[in-house]
Design a protein around this motif. Sequence first.
Motif, mmCIF file in Angstrom:
data_model
loop_
_atom_site.group_PDB
_atom_site.id
_atom_site.type_symbol
_atom_site.label_atom_id
_atom_site.label_comp_id
_atom_site.label_asym_id
_atom_site.label_seq_id
_atom_site.Cartn_x
_atom_site.Cartn_y
_atom_site.Cartn_z
ATOM 1 N N ARG A 258 0.817 -1.224 0.000
ATOM 2 C CA ARG A 258 0.000 0.000 0.000
ATOM 3 C C ARG A 258 0.842 1.261 0.000
ATOM 4 N N GLN B 82 -8.745 -4.647 -3.813
ATOM 5 C CA GLN B 82 -7.624 -3.725 -3.764
ATOM 6 C C GLN B 82 -7.852 -2.664 -2.694
ATOM 7 N N ILE C 278 -4.300 3.144 -3.775
ATOM 8 C CA ILE C 278 -4.052 3.307 -5.205
ATOM 9 C C ILE C 278 -3.914 4.761 -5.631
ATOM 10 N N ASN D 79 -2.006 3.830 -10.027
ATOM 11 C CA ASN D 79 -1.840 2.705 -10.950
ATOM 12 C C ASN D 79 -3.160 2.447 -11.646
#
Length: 422
Positions: free
Chosen positions: A90, A370, A375, A422
Amino acid sequence: MKNFKSAIGAVAMSTGLLMSSAYAADVSFMSFTFAEEANTTTVQAMLDEFSAAENLTVEPLGFAWGDMQKNIFLRARSGTLPDIAQLSERWLPTFASLEALVDLNTVYGKETLEATFAADALAMGNVNGKQLALPLISGSIGLVANKAVLEQAGVEAPKTVAEFKDALIAVRDNVPNSVPYTMATKNNGSILIDFMIWNWVHGGAIINADGQAVVDTAESRAALQFMVDLMTERLAAPEIDRPDSRRLLAQGASAFYFDAPQTRTFLRDFSGQGEAFDVNVLPVTTPVLAEGDQSTSVQWGHLLVQFAPGATSTAEAPAAKFLSYLTSDAVQTSFPLKMSALPVTNSARAAVADDAYLSAWAAATGASRQNEVGIWSNAADLTTIVGEEVQGALLGQKSVDDAIVAMQSRLAESMANATPAN
């Protein structure tokens, strides 16, 4: 991975990028696993084996998990970054903009990496098409229980949220001086994980796919109220971080907490029983609101990044050799299992497919999702916001409604200039 070392050698030969005498002989390795008392010997043995095989020395730099990000940034400012650093998956978005971070596709070749690593593991290190990290170990963050404590309380592994709370009450009433659920109540990074999972369980979200803060909902309020109620009813306790959770569960003073599969390694150490304690480590499916709902967990893993001047390296550089060693079959069929985690290469996963504990963990994983905060480019700020607001509600410093409203406002402000990592 048997062929990775020979493959990168071929890459170096074919591109004419052989290591010159200008390269330093030593590698510096910054690692939080090395700083963990239970794992220092294991990591050191791995470094010694590399040194013996390659005639290169490795300097381990151990920092506690909670101090790693701060120290990497401090070293970036002072120009003293390590050659290789271990990251939690993370954290990668936080460091993606560092100029010294190497795109490992340029070192080993994109096709070589894709053929070598399991797709889910390799994806954790990919940011905007660049392979900014290689995976070291992988798995998920899910619920783990102490089977002996459940038996003492007269309960079985719960399947629903209602059964979970009933089990906690039974532990509170039948196991003296226990903290039934060692929910994370300090350390923003740990608090985020517990809230994120319970928020998903209740049907909520924090940040949607379009980058909008969406926590101001009835579902998120229900999730936070559920957590607050656990504190009020003495089913959880203040001042608990992940290391505290591990210690209490290992000592028979807790029944449940969220962690990655490597928890088994910590529990062996904290219990003082070693592998004999394994019979008590029970992976549990995250409870759901109603039977038939899909259980969930958080994608998890440890990554390896390389720093180099100009973000440029070759496959024959000492640091690159160290990376290829850490992802070789010799390491991947041993080290992840010692950490109670999944290997990251296709060949190593095939070799350890019959591990009973990892199979049980995989069965309890449910739909792994996720990290919806990790992110984003401002992941560190988002983590702080969520952690502070949740902790404020858990400690009774503000109401659930006030915490959610403030969280929504602060998240929206932070996301105004954020970009996907990403």
